[in-house]
Design a protein around this motif. Sequence first.
Motif, PDB file in Angstrom:
ATOM      1  N   ASN A  46       0.801  -1.137  -0.044  1.00 14.46           N
ATOM      2  CA  ASN A  46      -0.113  -0.027  -0.069  1.00 14.46           C
ATOM      3  C   ASN A  46       0.867   1.370   0.183  1.00 14.46           C
ATOM      4  O   ASN A  46       0.567   2.120  -0.717  1.00 14.46           O
ATOM      5  N   GLU A  47       1.896   1.121   0.707  1.00 15.74           N
ATOM      6  CA  GLU A  47       2.814   2.390   0.888  1.00 15.74           C
ATOM      7  C   GLU A  47       3.584   2.424  -0.404  1.00 15.74           C
ATOM      8  O   GLU A  47       3.591   3.517  -0.981  1.00 15.74           O
ATOM      9  N   ALA A  48       3.763   1.477  -1.306  1.00 13.05           N
ATOM     10  CA  ALA A  48       4.445   1.753  -2.599  1.00 13.05           C
ATOM     11  C   ALA A  48       3.698   2.201  -3.378  1.00 13.05           C
ATOM     12  O   ALA A  48       4.095   3.078  -4.484  1.00 13.05           O
ATOM     13  N   LEU A  49       2.254   1.780  -3.464  1.00 10.79           N
ATOM     14  CA  LEU A  49       1.355   2.355  -4.432  1.00 10.79           C
ATOM     15  C   LEU A  49       1.155   3.773  -4.416  1.00 10.79           C
ATOM     16  O   LEU A  49       0.978   4.563  -5.324  1.00 10.79           O
ATOM     17  N   ALA A  50       1.019   4.068  -2.871  1.00 12.40           N
ATOM     18  CA  ALA A  50       0.761   5.519  -2.673  1.00 12.40           C
ATOM     19  C   ALA A  50       1.896   6.231  -3.226  1.00 12.40           C
ATOM     20  O   ALA A  50       1.680   7.295  -3.818  1.00 12.40           O
ATOM     21  N   GLU A  51       3.298   5.709  -3.201  1.00 12.93           N
ATOM     22  CA  GLU A  51       4.343   6.623  -3.514  1.00 12.93           C
ATOM     23  C   GLU A  51       4.274   6.499  -5.162  1.00 12.93           C
ATOM     24  O   GLU A  51       4.678   7.571  -5.724  1.00 12.93           O
ATOM     25  N   VAL A  52       3.996   5.486  -5.540  1.00 12.19           N
ATOM     26  CA  VAL A  52       3.681   5.681  -7.328  1.00 12.19           C
ATOM     27  C   VAL A  52       2.761   6.706  -7.724  1.00 12.19           C
ATOM     28  O   VAL A  52       2.998   7.463  -8.720  1.00 12.19           O
ATOM     29  N   LYS A  53       1.560   6.569  -7.127  1.00 10.97           N
ATOM     30  CA  LYS A  53       0.523   7.427  -7.225  1.00 10.97           C
ATOM     31  C   LYS A  53       0.891   8.973  -7.120  1.00 10.97           C
ATOM     32  O   LYS A  53       0.959   9.963  -7.825  1.00 10.97           O
ATOM     33  N   GLN A  54       1.793   9.233  -6.040  1.00 10.99           N
ATOM     34  CA  GLN A  54       2.356  10.599  -5.729  1.00 10.99           C
ATOM     35  C   GLN A  54       3.290  10.971  -6.742  1.00 10.99           C
ATOM     36  O   GLN A  54       3.358  12.198  -7.351  1.00 10.99           O
ATOM     37  N   ALA A  55       4.025  10.026  -7.091  1.00 11.89           N
ATOM     38  CA  ALA A  55       5.140  10.190  -8.382  1.00 11.89           C
ATOM     39  C   ALA A  55       4.582  10.625  -9.640  1.00 11.89           C
ATOM     40  O   ALA A  55       4.879  11.636 -10.353  1.00 11.89           O
ATOM     41  N   ARG A  56       3.543   9.862  -9.883  1.00  8.46           N
ATOM     42  CA  ARG A  56       2.677  10.274 -11.269  1.00  8.46           C
ATOM     43  C   ARG A  56       2.173  11.449 -11.275  1.00  8.46           C
ATOM     44  O   ARG A  56       2.129  12.273 -12.187  1.00  8.46           O
ATOM     45  N   LYS A  57       1.553  12.023  -9.964  1.00  7.01           N
ATOM     46  CA  LYS A  57       1.083  13.220  -9.944  1.00  7.01           C
ATOM     47  C   LYS A  57       1.864  14.489 -10.157  1.00  7.01           C
ATOM     48  O   LYS A  57       1.792  15.549 -10.637  1.00  7.01           O
ATOM     49  N   THR A  58       3.073  14.178  -9.626  1.00 10.20           N
ATOM     50  CA  THR A  58       4.184  15.054  -9.591  1.00 10.20           C
ATOM     51  C   THR A  58       5.190  15.277 -10.806  1.00 10.20           C
ATOM     52  O   THR A  58       6.095  15.950 -11.023  1.00 10.20           O
ATOM     53  N   GLY A  59       5.053  14.008 -11.667  1.00  9.82           N
ATOM     54  CA  GLY A  59       5.756  13.700 -12.649  1.00  9.82           C
ATOM     55  C   GLY A  59       7.347  13.243 -12.295  1.00  9.82           C
ATOM     56  O   GLY A  59       8.208  13.406 -13.166  1.00  9.82           O
TER      57      GLY A  59
END
Length: 74
Positions: A46-59
């Motif tokens: 779950n933490e990794a998925l949240a990190e990927v989601k955040q990374a996609r938002k910020t580019g």
Amino acid sequence: MIKEIQYCIDGKGKKVSVIIPFKDWETITKQNTKLQAKLNFITGINEALAEVKQARKTGQVLPTLAEFINENRS
């Protein structure tokens, strides 16, 4: 299932501890260890998925899986 349970009570009749057969304690401890490992694994995902989601938002560019694995082998 636990067959023999004994309760220790205080002077007011309130249950303060439990006595169970040692074999039952071992079973409970093993189950708890397995569940804790499963919880840690799921939490990590779950933490990794949240990190990927955040990374996609910020580019932000994240390493590929191969890069990540090789990075952690050193």
